[in-house]
Scaffold this motif. Structure first.
Motif, PDB file in Angstrom:
ATOM      1  N   ASP A  16      92.607 -22.452  58.325  1.00  0.00           N
ATOM      2  CA  ASP A  16      93.898 -23.127  58.379  1.00  0.00           C
ATOM      3  C   ASP A  16      94.012 -23.958  57.116  1.00  0.00           C
ATOM      4  OD1 ASP A  16      96.134 -24.278  60.485  1.00  0.00           O
ATOM      5  OD2 ASP A  16      95.466 -25.764  59.024  1.00  0.00           O
ATOM      6  N   PHE A  17      95.170 -23.920  56.512  1.00  0.00           N
ATOM      7  CA  PHE A  17      95.302 -24.547  55.205  1.00  0.00           C
ATOM      8  C   PHE A  17      95.020 -26.043  55.238  1.00  0.00           C
ATOM      9  CE2 PHE A  17      97.394 -21.248  52.527  1.00  0.00           C
ATOM     10  CZ  PHE A  17      96.622 -21.492  51.432  1.00  0.00           C
ATOM     11  N   TYR A  55     106.459 -21.033  61.493  1.00  0.00           N
ATOM     12  CA  TYR A  55     105.907 -22.141  60.712  1.00  0.00           C
ATOM     13  C   TYR A  55     104.440 -22.301  61.048  1.00  0.00           C
ATOM     14  CZ  TYR A  55     110.579 -23.245  59.263  1.00  0.00           C
ATOM     15  OH  TYR A  55     111.818 -23.168  58.699  1.00  0.00           O
ATOM     16  N   THR A  56     103.600 -22.013  60.097  1.00  0.00           N
ATOM     17  CA  THR A  56     102.170 -22.047  60.376  1.00  0.00           C
ATOM     18  C   THR A  56     101.395 -22.355  59.114  1.00  0.00           C
ATOM     19  OG1 THR A  56     100.294 -20.767  61.133  1.00  0.00           O
ATOM     20  CG2 THR A  56     102.022 -19.571  59.990  1.00  0.00           C
ATOM     21  N   PHE A  57     100.232 -22.915  59.299  1.00  0.00           N
ATOM     22  CA  PHE A  57      99.317 -23.129  58.182  1.00  0.00           C
ATOM     23  C   PHE A  57      98.201 -22.086  58.178  1.00  0.00           C
ATOM     24  CE2 PHE A  57     101.044 -27.510  58.226  1.00  0.00           C
ATOM     25  CZ  PHE A  57     101.363 -27.599  56.887  1.00  0.00           C
ATOM     26  N   ASP A  58      98.348 -21.106  59.041  1.00  0.00           N
ATOM     27  CA  ASP A  58      97.303 -20.092  59.172  1.00  0.00           C
ATOM     28  C   ASP A  58      97.133 -19.352  57.842  1.00  0.00           C
ATOM     29  OD1 ASP A  58      95.922 -17.699  59.630  1.00  0.00           O
ATOM     30  OD2 ASP A  58      96.349 -17.850  61.774  1.00  0.00           O
ATOM     31  N   ILE A  59      95.954 -19.454  57.285  1.00  0.00           N
ATOM     32  CA  ILE A  59      95.738 -18.870  55.964  1.00  0.00           C
ATOM     33  C   ILE A  59      95.979 -17.364  55.969  1.00  0.00           C
ATOM     34  CG2 ILE A  59      93.957 -18.339  54.270  1.00  0.00           C
ATOM     35  CD1 ILE A  59      92.809 -21.104  54.797  1.00  0.00           C
ATOM     36  N   LEU A  60      95.451 -16.729  57.007  1.00  0.00           N
ATOM     37  CA  LEU A  60      95.562 -15.267  57.028  1.00  0.00           C
ATOM     38  C   LEU A  60      97.022 -14.847  57.122  1.00  0.00           C
ATOM     39  CD1 LEU A  60      92.588 -14.336  59.318  1.00  0.00           C
ATOM     40  CD2 LEU A  60      92.715 -14.395  56.846  1.00  0.00           C
ATOM     41  N   GLU A  61      97.768 -15.585  57.919  1.00  0.00           N
ATOM     42  CA  GLU A  61      99.159 -15.207  58.075  1.00  0.00           C
ATOM     43  C   GLU A  61      99.950 -15.490  56.800  1.00  0.00           C
ATOM     44  OE1 GLU A  61     100.804 -16.178  61.748  1.00  0.00           O
ATOM     45  OE2 GLU A  61     102.786 -15.374  61.240  1.00  0.00           O
ATOM     46  N   LEU A  62      99.694 -16.629  56.224  1.00  0.00           N
ATOM     47  CA  LEU A  62     100.415 -16.968  54.995  1.00  0.00           C
ATOM     48  C   LEU A  62     100.079 -15.978  53.890  1.00  0.00           C
ATOM     49  CD1 LEU A  62     100.187 -20.855  54.959  1.00  0.00           C
ATOM     50  CD2 LEU A  62     102.173 -19.447  55.404  1.00  0.00           C
ATOM     51  N   THR A  63      98.853 -15.496  53.921  1.00  0.00           N
ATOM     52  CA  THR A  63      98.441 -14.533  52.898  1.00  0.00           C
ATOM     53  C   THR A  63      99.242 -13.237  53.010  1.00  0.00           C
ATOM     54  OG1 THR A  63      96.270 -15.465  53.259  1.00  0.00           O
ATOM     55  CG2 THR A  63      96.402 -13.599  51.804  1.00  0.00           C
TER      56      THR A  63
END
Lengths: 500, 491, 635, 102, 207
Positions: A130-131, A193-201
């Motif tokens: 998580d970011f 809206y998320t800080f999930d790194i994998l998702e943001l990637t």
């Protein structure tokens, strides 16, 4: 295995040990607890390695809502890239704490507490998915490092440590803004809206945004790596840091920058990365050559090694921004190797300093007479540092160069090759002036390494050798993951080409 | 007046009653009653906190819209009462040197003013709240009358404060005249139905903002802050920073949220400008300070700047919904965090002052060895003020940054992070002095004070809990705003 | 049979490991035995393999483990056994073994005995791996490892500043070459997509067709590596200095094995080289030039080992000349014979040094033959072989090499002249050395002269064995063009034949050339005899013929000084500049930012005057500004 | 309906306001500075009452009551502070009270 | 002359007098004179309030300002050493700058007058309503004690706080044998005179 939050255990064990240490009085007991904590952490991370299946993406994942109000999760996981870093981290910390047994006598409790806290912070950086969690760990580690240098450091420790913190903070806070911007840009386009790194990637971002965010991330990572011209905190910090501080600093802290580039910059901002490629390659090559040139003229052992770090880390960025499988793998190997080798070199210098109370090269000489074991190990690591084939340092440099040649950025590869000559020059020249020649009168009574010290260095030497002879053991951990990153990058290249 | 109305101001009444009884007990109880006075205050505060949480009325406002009874008010009531109680506990450590009963009463009176600021829906109440908060604090600053610096600080604070409240009053007069009301919500509704761009409106608006900006110590209306903070006895300073200022901040939020909606284009640039100036001046000048209290004063100016960003964001637009609500919640959360950490920092400073006779950097030297726990606590407060995890200051800043970025004020967020990099320099200098400088200030034979330790401990616990698991507090702040049914927050 | 090939490198490696781990504390003198055993084992296995492979010289491979897989880059550690490898193995292991035996005697009293016998097998291991590599990367790995060993061995007596300096110089010079090699390697990867020999060789014509010119670049880059390792001009400077190491090391590294790595490599890559005439020409020219250049320096050196060192450089130059004209077999043949007689000469001079109590200056020797007959006799055999006197080993190989050069075309004439001149000078300086050392009146102090003694058996026996080699090794190449070695290596160098580089000489030509060679050699010996035995003309007067020339030669063409001043000095100056720049500019900017922030803060701080009226002014001004802003907005 | 027009009262208020403000800025004597502040308050009061009458809203007048209260309270506290200060330093000049600065 | 003109003339006099006295307040040298000028301002202002039919406020102003606040000022001046003050320079060094800022503010007002003032919503307290309540005092009382009771109570708390505060500042500290409030004024003045003569710096305040 699924039910046990093994990563959390790896992560938090040192903290538990640190808290226990706070309540102990006896030095022996404190060290016992600290060593046990870090050793368990090491063993468990090796266990994670054993249970790790390369190429299956993020594994051992854990997550629960931490701050749902802000969309923040506590999420951990490892893939090959982070696993290697975690292994390096737990390994070095264990050795450092063992080493401290022999070398740290002032404010032991605070020292162990600081070290263990530092371990938590760094491990967390590599495990976080998580970011915000990532950022929290990224910054948490600042304070123990600050204390480590500031309290147990040398004469100009305050200057060095404040410089270190301010420099790092400067970069990382800008990154924080970029992270938040990322959060909203992704959220506004997808509704999630998320800080999930994998998702943001997974997201795609506009070019303008990419450039700005890339810049912010770049600053944070470039300072950490450190890339020229953001490197000047490093020599100061290294020179003033206590031995273990230098080991951690060189061994792992710098790797956070490279890790960041691989984990975040490339996947998140492929277009911006490509736009910035040339600049970064130029900076990398400058780092390699310039760092080496400056190292050549250093009069202080630690400073010399610090500048050699700048040079070596130049290969890391060169490899990463070659955007090739080999380059990335080489960068990973270079980071791993640099962590081991430079860490060991700092240990060596520390051991030397404890004996001679002098780090100025001109005041040493001929020490090989009195310290044969030390001389052998020091030579070993010096050679590893200059990338002697068969030892770990070569693997990384070679593969980075390979990557550079594959990527048709040969000119940078060719220039970087010359760094190899320079690195041999400054290392061997240093070794000659310090270890060879005739012994100075004041050093007649030096004692060779104790068994404990020998064992620590030997352990590092063995891994260095192992990684040099059978690098596949280590490359195999992460190559599948780096290939994913490279493929994603090249895929966007195609797509952007199509747009044009 | 109805029962509902009375219930809505029950905490204020309780505090007033406690203040009165403190004065009474002191007047008739002789000299040795300080401990029981403190008990009275703390017990009363706990009751007041409970009452503010439990005794809620159904309506969203009381006294004909003058007093608002929403969650926002409750949040600040709890916070302010807690701050007041802690400040009084801290002041207990100097009860031999100052008239403790009067001091407690004054703090409680000021707290009543703060509570009203948090609950105000009307400019009358705002004005009175500001004055009720300020006037006792002028006295608190000067309470060590035999110290010249205390009176000097108080004088500057007083004259400038009176000046500023004159400006505020004049502004209110114009707003009243141009809208025919002092009720914030009515004002906003009236203006929305009329042409709001008349420059005369802006005269009132500008003076109102100036007056409030003075009270929250924002640049360029901040100049009293360092002098008052440094001159005042440390417990008073703590209350000034954590209490009075946050009270003004609550009032500012009320005004911005409820009344200034129609003028958002006008409010935004001013607040942003003031915020940026505050961050820069506060942080840059703090670098030079050698006195920790003065340093914290400048830092408080900088923190005002941070919070003002959140205030500014209330009126910005974003694609993500609920921004205004988030912005207010961010400021609320930050106010709570700031209050805790700054109280803690002043408490440590106070302890050092008692032990070494001063609050200079030199007085902190070697604290890491002579008093490790105190030093460790100070480290945590400094980390928190810098905004480094795992201390609460980090999430405070994170939340503010988040709303700033969301509101399109990314450049202001960048200013925030850059200036807070600068802030790291001086906060860490305190740490440097405690741990990394070989020096040994002369130690006075002063027994350690349980009162101070208690405040420090509460500060630490609060800072760490809010830093590690801030969910509860943030969600409270957010949910508190759900009841605020005003224009700004329904967007 | 080939499956046991891994034993060849493994045995010395094991010896190294045992000695390294236990030598200092437990084994001490026994390290010598272990090292000898290890190398002997390697020799035995090599011989067995050679015998087993005598009939079919098809390359065979032994896979060990995967080194790295990264994307389309995959590399296994594989040992290769083919004709060229086996020839090299035989030379390496046999000469090494002799050196090992000899060293037991030579190093007997040295406190670093165990260390010496730790380094030696490591070196042998590295050299074996170098020749057994099946891909370019492994070759490079051990290419560098050999350099490392030379560093360790040259700097063996590390208390001597000169030894340490020489070691560093050797390593660095090698590194410069290695950089070229590495670039070549990377280019090969870039162009071919593989590093395996066989794949590269089979793809070479395709690549040449697809990207003309790239092969030339690759070959030249690889050759830069070879120049470093094999001490070709201008990277030869490390070799003479490397004589700071113990003499057996000189024999091992700088005569027989390490320096031949470059020759081996170019020979190995003959399929690439033959495709690039430019590269070939460069190789030949550099070789020929180096041969003559080094020989001239050799004429004036007084240090017995340095003469040999320059001689080695010169001989290596001849080998490259042969490689450059496509006479790969001749080059390898000369490599093999040279290994024997040069090893012999080095060990012999070691014996002299040992017997004269560490005297290395020939000007202070003379008349030693009587005192050390075995050494003297074997030394003369070696000298004759080096000069190329029929029928000693050197004759056959050198003769073949010169012949091939002459036949190779227009350039060949020039090359031949250079080579012939070098041969002439070789004979001169060789016999200058022999005469000055062993004959004439002694120039040693009587006291010291009386202590001169023959070396112990453990040293003389290797001398004798090598002398036998120096005499007999040449016969593997007899008859010319059709000897054992020619047949054996025929398939390996098939590419040269396809490229039309192989010219079969007529019998007349061969015989005539033999005569010319012999005459040249004899002439050289005669000149040496005249000047250094008969002193007519006296050496001084010869030197006086052209004093500048003499000074030039004595000072090795000032090349070392040039490098010291320009390269080392330049680098240091640049480093100093960079360091200054880093400290004052780069870091200066960082500190400047801090200063600016402080300065701005200090300026702002001055506004906090402590005066109420200023504070009020600030409030009023702020108010005025806010209102002004609003009035402007309202318009 | 008020006579003369509202504007005149407002101008009077503004004049008092500005004069008071100027006084705060230019005078050295603490007490006079304080009096200037009172002028500002008076200006506000006029404005309030003027508006109150013009708007038929007693709120404006009520507000003036509060303003008076505040003025009285401020005077009590402020003069006490001035007295306390003058015990330390024999001056009423604001520009001589500057030990706290920087 | 109709009543309107008359009232206007009266207003003109009162307003001009107000401004004139106000200017005197900030111009006069002697603080006592300044205070008297302030009284003048307050009196004329009261007249204006009467013009506005805010009789109660007029009275309140006179009582509170002239009767309490300014008396307090005068009393303070009596306590303090006036002689020194009177001779001293009266204006700051920054006065010119301050006048510039004042001028800017004034100009801003001038610019503002270009815009018309549109007053806000009319309230319910028309003159008729006021008269119905029995006059200004009754009407104000109605509003104050019915609609604005809470602020009124708060004002009382405020006053209490101010009183407590003033006492705290005036009261001598407990550990001292005698507080200044117990000290006779003359005695206290003598002490101050001594202090002024020696011009001792506060030892706890190093410069």
């Amino acid at each position: 295995m699924d039910s046990i939050p093994i990563l959390s255990i790896v992560l938090w064990l040192p903290l538990i040990a640190a808290v226990i240490v706070l309540f102990l009085r006896e030095r022996r007991a404190m060290f016992a607890v600290a060593m046990a904590g870090s050793a368990l952490s090491l063993i468990l991370s090796v266990a994670v390695w054993a249970g790790f299946s390369p190429g299956d993406g993020m594994q051992f994942r854990e997550s629960f809502d931490w701050l749902p109000a802000l969309g923040i999760q506590y999420a951990l996981g490892v893939d090959g890239i982070s696993l290697l870093m975690v292994l390096l981290n737990t390994f070095l910390f264990f050795l450092c704490i063992v080493y401290a047994w022999a070398s740290v006598h002032d404010r032991v409790k605070e020292y162990l507490f600081t070290m263990l806290l530092l371990e938590v912070g760094i491990t967390g950086v590599f495990l976080a998915l998580d970011f915000v969690l990532f950022y929290v760990f990224w910054e948490i580690m600042l304070i123990p490092m600050y204390v480590l240098i500031g309290v147990w450091g040398g004469e100009r420790r305050v200057y060095a440590t404040v410089k270190f913190v301010l420099y790092t903070l400067f970069g990382s806070l800008l990154m924080l803004v970029a992270i938040l911007a990322l959060y909203f840009v992704y959220g506004n386009t997808t509704g999630v809206y998320t800080f999930d790194i994998l998702e943001l990637t997974q997201g795609t971002y506009g070019e303008r945004f990419q450039l700005w965010a890339f810049l912010a991330f770049f600053l944070a990572f470039a300072i950490k790596v450190p890339m020229v011209p953001f490197h000047t905190w490093l020599p100061d910090a290294h020179v003033e840091a206590p031995t273990t501080g230098s080991v951690i600093l060189a061994g792992i802290l710098l790797k956070m920058g490279g890790y960041g580039f691989i984990r975040f910059s490339l996947p998140l901002f492929p277009d911006a990365s490509q736009a910035a490629q040339t600049i970064i390659l130029v900076l990398s090559v400058i780092a390699i050559l310039y760092g080496a040139m400056v190292a050549l003229m250093q009069t202080d052992l630690k400073k010399l090694i610090a500048y050699s770090s700048v040079s070596h880390m130049g290969f890391v960025t060169l490899g990463i921004f070659s955007f090739t499988q080999q380059g990335l793998d080489g960068a990973m190997m270079q980071m791993f190797s640099h962590g081991l080798v430079t860490g060991a070199l700092f240990l060596c210098v520390g051991q030397l300093y404890e004996r001679t109370h002098d780090r100025r090269i001109a005041n040493l000489g001929g020490l090989a007479h009195r310290l044969p074991i030390f001389a052998a190990l020091f030579l070993f690591f010096s050679l590893a540092s200059i990338g002697l084939p068969g030892l770990s340092g070569f693997v990384g440099e070679f593969m980075v160069l390979l990557g550079a040649f594959v990527a048709d950025i040969r000119i940078f590869g060719v220039l970087a090759v010359f760094g190899i000559i320079l690195s041999a020059a400054y290392m061997l020249w240093m070794y000659w002036r310090v270890m060879l020649g005739s012994l100075k009168e004041v050093h007649r009574r030096l004692e060779d390494l104790t068994r404990l010290e020998t064992a620590i260095l030997a352990a590092m030497a063995l891994v260095t050798l192992w990684a040099g002879i059978q690098p596949q053991v280590f490359i195999g951990i992460f190559t599948a993951d780096t290939s994913g990153i490279v493929q994603a990058l090249t895929a966007t290249e195609v797509s952007s080409a199509l747009i044009k | 007046m109805e029962t509902q109305d009375l219930i809505s101001i029950l905490p204020e009444i309780i505090l007033t009653v406690i203040a009165a009884s403190v004065l009474m007990v002191d007047a008739f109880g002789g000299q040795r009653t300080h401990r029981s006075l403190m008990g009275l205050v703390v017990g009363g505060s706990v009751i007041a906190i409970l009452v503010s949480v439990v005794a809620r009325v159904d309506a969203t406002s009381a006294f004909g819209g003058m007093v608002l009874t929403d969650g926002f008010a409750v949040f600040f009531k709890v916070l302010f009462i807690a701050i007041a109680a802690l400040s009084i506990v801290l002041a207990f450590a100097q009860s031999k040197d100052v008239p403790f009963a009067e001091l407690s009463a004054l703090i409680l009176f000021a707290t009543v003013g703060m509570l009203l600021l948090g609950a105000t829906g009307d400019l009358i109440l705002l004005y009175l709240g500001v004055e009720l908060t300020s006037i006792p604090v002028y006295v608190l600053v000067a309470i060590k009358r035999d110290r010249f610096r205390a009176t000097e600080g108080a004088l500057k604070y007083f004259l400038l404060g009176a000046f500023a409240s004159g400006l505020l009053l004049y502004g209110i007069a114009w707003l009243f005249g141009l809208t025919g009301t002092t009720n914030l919500a009515d004002m906003a509704l009236y203006v929305q139905s009329q042409d709001a761009s008349s420059p005369w409106f802006l005269l009132g608006l500008g003076l109102l903002l100036v007056g409030l900006a003075f009270k929250v110590a924002a640049v360029p209306f901040h100049m009293w802050t360092p002098d008052a903070y440094q001159g005042a006895p440390t417990p008073s300073t703590a209350f000034l920073a954590a209490g009075a200022k946050m009270g003004a901040m609550a009032g500012l939020l009320r005004v911005v949220v409820h009344g200034l909606e129609p003028w958002q284009d006008m409010v935004l640039p001013i607040i942003i400008a003031v915020a940026v100036a505050s961050m820069i001046v506060g942080n840059f000048v703090a670098i030079w300070q050698r006195d920790v209290k003065r340093l914290l004063a400048y830092s408080s100016i900088a923190h005002t700047g941070y919070m003002l960003i959140g205030v500014a964001v209330v009126h910005t637009q974003s694609e993500a919904g609920g921004l205004a609500r988030d912005a207010v919640a961010a400021v609320m959360f930050y106010a709570a965090v700031y209050a805790l950490m700054t109280l803690g920092a002043f408490a440590v400073t106070f302890a050092v002052e008692r032990r070494t006779g001063g609050t200079d950097m030199e007085n902190f030297q070697n604290l890491g060895r002579t008093s490790p726990l105190l030093a460790a606590a100070m480290v945590i407060f400094m980390i928190s003020l810098t905004g480094i995890p795992p201390a609460a200051g980090f999430f405070g800043k994170l939340y503010l940054l988040q709303v700033a970025v969301n509101g399109g004020l990314t450049w202001v967020a960048v200013v925030l992070v850059l200036t807070s990099t600068v802030s790291a320099y001086y906060y860490l200098r305190v740490v440097v002095n405690m741990y990394m400088v070989e020096g040994q200030p002369r130690l006075l034979p002063v027994p350690s004070s349980t009162a101070i330790s208690a405040v420090v401990a509460i500060g630490i616990i609060g800072t760490l809990v809010l830093g590690i698991y801030p969910t509860g507090a943030i969600e409270w702040a957010q949910s508190a705003l759900e009841e605020v049914g005003k224009l700004a927050l329904t967007r | 049979m080939v499956q046991v090939a891994w034993l060849i490198p493994a045995l010395p490696l094991i010896a190294f490991a045992i000695n390294g781990a236990l030598g200092r504390t437990y084994l001490k003198k026994r390290t010598g035995i272990i090292a000898n055993a290890g190398v002997l084992g390697a020799l035995v296995v090599s011989v067995l393999l050679f015998v087993a492979q005598l009939d079919h010289a098809e390359p065979e491979t032994v896979s060990l483990w995967t080194w790295a897989v990264s994307g389309d880059f995959a590399l296994d550690i594989v040992l290769r056994v083919d004709a060229l490898t086996l020839v090299m193995l035989l030379v390496v292991t046999s000469v090494s073994f002799m050196v090992h035996v000899y060293s037991i005697g030579y190093m007997d009293n040295d406190p670093g005995f165990w260390r010496f016998f730790t380094y030696l097998p490591l070196f042998v291991f590295a050299m074996i791996m170098l020749v057994m590599a099946n891909n370019l990367l492994v070759l490079f790995v051990f290419w560098e490892a050999v350099g490392l060993c030379s560093y360790l061995l040259i700097g063996f007596w590390f208390e001597r500043q000169s030894a340490s300096a020489a070691a560093v110089k050797a390593f660095l010079t090698n590194r410069i070459g290695d950089v070229g090699f590495l670039i070549g390697l990377l280019l090969i990867w870039h162009v071919f997509g593989t590093l395996n020999y066989d794949e590269i060789f089979s793809l070479a014509p395709v690549v040449e067709a697809a990207r003309p010119g790239i092969l030339t670049l690759i070959c030249l880059m690889l050759f830069v590596g070879a120049m470093g390792k094999s001490a070709q001009f201008p990277l030869h400077v490390w070799l003479p200095d490397a004589m700071e190491g113990p003499t057996p090391v000189s024999a091992l590294i700088h005569a027989a094995t390490m320096v031949t790595a470059g020759v081996y490599m170019v020979a190995r890559f003959n399929p690439l080289y033959v495709l690039s005439s430019t590269a070939m020409t460069v190789v030949a020219l550099v070789g020929a030039f180096t041969a003559l250049f080094a020989a001239t320096i050799g004429l004036t050196q007084n240090d017995i080992k340095r003469v040999l060192a320059y001689s080695t450089v010169s001989q290596l130059g001849l080998m490259f000349m042969a490689l450059g004209v496509g006479a790969f077999t001749a080059a390898i043949f000369h490599l093999a014979t040279h290994a024997f007689f040069k090893g012999l000469l080095f060990l012999g001079s070691g014996s002299v040094i040992h017997g004269t109590d560490e005297e290395q200056d020939m000007q202070r020797m003379g008349g030693l033959f009587g005192k050390m007959p075995v050494t003297g006799a074997t030394y003369i055999i070696g000298g004759l072989a080096l000069s190329g006197i029929i029928p000693l080993a050197g004759f056959w190989s050198k003769d073949e090499l010169l012949g091939a050069t002459l036949l190779s075309g227009d350039l060949g004439y020039l090359l031949f002249v250079l080579g012939a001149l070098a041969s002439l000078l070789t004979a001169v300086y060789t016999f200058r050395m022999i005469f000055l050392t062993f004959f004439g009146k002694t120039r040693m102090a009587a006291e010291r002269f009386s202590h001169v003694h023959e070396s112990p058996r453990v040293m003389t026996v290797p001398l004798i064995v090598l002398a036998v080699g120096a005499v007999g090794a040449g016969f593997v190449g007899v008859p010319p063009e059709h000897g054992l070695i020619h047949n054996y290596l025929h398939d390996t160098f098939l590419a040269a034949e396809f490229a039309g580089l192989v010219h079969v000489p007529s019998t007349v030509f061969v015989l005539a050339l033999m005569a010319v060679s012999t005459v040249i050699a004899l002439l050289g010996i005669l000149v040496a005899y005249g000047i250094f035995m008969r002193r007519s003309p006296a050496p001084e007067s010869v030197a006086g013929l052209a004093p500048p020339l003499h000074a030039l030669l004595v000072n090795k063409y000032y090349l070392d000084d040039f490098y010291d001043a320009v390269l080392a000095g330049g680098t240091r100056t640049a480093g100093g500049l960079f360091a200054w720049f880093d400290l004052n500019i780069v870091d200066g900017v960082v500190n400047l930012i801090g200063l600016v922030v402080r300065g701005v803060g200090g300026g702002l701080r001055r506004m906090q005057t402590g005066r109420l009226e200023n504070y009020a002014f600030s409030v009023a001004l702020g108010t005025a500004l806010v209102l002004a802003f609003y009035i402007m907005m309202a318009r | 309906m008020i006579i003369p027009a509202l504007e005149y009262y407002l101008v009077l208020g503004a004049a008092l306001f500005i004069i008071g403000l100027l006084g705060v800025l230019v005078r050295r004597n603490l007490l006079i500075v304080f009096m200037s502040i009172e002028l500002i308050l008076l200006g506000a009061n006029v404005t309030f009452v003027g508006f109150a009458v013009a708007l038929n809203n007693m709120l404006g007048q009520a507000f003036v009551i509060f303003s008076l209260t505040v003025a009285a309270a401020e005077a009590a506290v402020g003069l006490a502070i001035i007295v306390a200060l003058s015990r330390h330093r024999d001056t009423l000049n604001v520009d001589e009270i500057d030990t706290l600065k920087g | 002359m109709n009543s309107e003109t008359l009232l206007s003339l009266i207003f003109a006099y009162l307003a001009l007098a107000c401004v004139a006295f106000a200017v005197l307040v900030i111009m006069l040298r002697n603080p006592v004179q300044c205070a008297l000028a302030l009284v003048g301002v307050v009196f004329h202002l009261a007249g204006i309030f009467i013009l506005l039919r805010a009789e109660f406020l007029a009275a309140a102003h006179i009582i509170i300002y002239a009767g309490a606040i300014i008396v307090l000022f005068l009393f303070t001046m009596m306590l303090l050493n006036l002689g020194v003050v009177e001779r001293a320079r009266q204006f700051h060094v920054q006065a010119p700058l301050a006048i510039v800022v004042g001028a800017i503010l004034f100009l801003e007002f001038v610019v503002l007058t270009g815009a018309t003032i549109t007053v806000g919503a009319q309230g319910a307290h028309s003159p008729a309503w006021v008269a119905g309540q029995g006059g200004n005092v009754q009407a104000l009382g109605q509003v104050l004690f019915r609609d604005y009771l809470l602020p009124f109570e708060i004002a009382s708390v405020l006053l209490t706080a101010a009183v407590v505060g003033a006492i705290v500042l005036a009261k001598q500290k407990p550990r001292r044998p005698r507080s200044s409030s117990q000290m006779g004024v003359g005695e206290w003045m003598a002490e101050r005179y001594e202090k002024a003569k020696t011009r001792e710096q506060d030892p706890a305040e190093p410069r």
